[in-house]
Write an enzyme that holds these catalytic residues in place. Sequence first.
Site, PDB file in Angstrom:
ATOM      1  CG  ASP A  92       3.814   8.049  -8.531  1.00  0.00           C
ATOM      2  OD1 ASP A  92       3.655   7.442  -9.611  1.00  0.00           O
ATOM      3  OD2 ASP A  92       2.875   8.337  -7.765  1.00  0.00           O
ATOM      4  CG  HIS A 143       2.619  12.743  -9.315  1.00  0.00           C
ATOM      5  ND1 HIS A 143       1.393  12.276  -8.868  1.00  0.00           N
ATOM      6  CD2 HIS A 143       3.513  12.405  -8.333  1.00  0.00           C
ATOM      7  CE1 HIS A 143       1.535  11.709  -7.690  1.00  0.00           C
ATOM      8  NE2 HIS A 143       2.811  11.772  -7.331  1.00  0.00           N
ATOM      9  CG  HIS A 147       4.068  15.250  -4.716  1.00  0.00           C
ATOM     10  ND1 HIS A 147       3.765  14.848  -3.433  1.00  0.00           N
ATOM     11  CD2 HIS A 147       4.089  14.114  -5.452  1.00  0.00           C
ATOM     12  CE1 HIS A 147       3.616  13.538  -3.394  1.00  0.00           C
ATOM     13  NE2 HIS A 147       3.815  13.068  -4.613  1.00  0.00           N
ATOM     14  CG  HIS A 240       7.769   6.942  -4.919  1.00  0.00           C
ATOM     15  ND1 HIS A 240       7.133   5.959  -4.194  1.00  0.00           N
ATOM     16  CD2 HIS A 240       6.927   8.011  -4.943  1.00  0.00           C
ATOM     17  CE1 HIS A 240       5.947   6.418  -3.785  1.00  0.00           C
ATOM     18  NE2 HIS A 240       5.809   7.656  -4.218  1.00  0.00           N
TER      19      HIS A 240
END
Length: 278
Positions: A92, A143, A147, A240
């Site tokens: 991510d 995504h 965010h 991540h």
Amino acid sequence: MSFLARENRKGVQAGAAVAASAVAVAATVWGVAALVGPGGNAAPQQNVARPGATGGAGRGDDGRPGQQPQGIPEGIAHASESGGDAVNITIDDGPDPRWTPKVLDTLRRHDVKATFCMVGPQAKAHPDLVKKVVADGHRLCDHTMNHDTAMDKKPVAYQEQQILEAKKLIEEAAGGGARVEYYRAPGGAFTPDSRRIAAAHGMRPLGWNVDTKDFDKPGSAAIVNAVKREIGNGPTVLFHDGGGNRAQTVDALDQVLSWLKEQGRPTGFPVRTAPDPS
């Protein structure tokens, strides 16, 4: 003609007129719904699953008539397409010019494919990395633009903008007709509307079962132990490559992939069109 026959004939004619009126009204309602479409201001938001529905009348996720995504459920995916003991590696918050290449190198060394959940502006800023992700056989995931972990408390129009603008930027950066196949809400802040919007545009909502907590940089050992401890929860693991120094993540990912191989556990991609049994 007898009185009874005349009355019967009148009844049939009246019934036909009512039926015709009902058809006309239904057609009008359908036309309005199609013109407004999901996310429009004139139509109420519906949370009922509508596989194959799009954001506009007769248009697919690329805006071309007749190109509708087929069979993308609105339910949040966790299971693996490969079934069995397969594990889904998800990455991510990138792409990041320093850490995404290191993550890609690690995945390549272990011959593992992953799903990269990218932030729209990051993808626009680093199209070369998006192209490398695609070239290595990994999948793309939306995504959002900013965010925003409070997206579930924002208006539907805002959610739609965050999702669809990011999708556009990621696909433009990828080039070559590459598609974004999943949508992951920041912080898991899904809503029925965000899931509907994503599915209508060909993106399966994607969750996770194992949060490695690597974002907080707890140390490589803690990240690895989190996977070993929580993998029984389900197959989708969250790492991540963006949001700061990811040296611990790269080191832990290498160890986790070695451990999965020792355990005889293959890797795969999350389900897209199949119902999620989890």
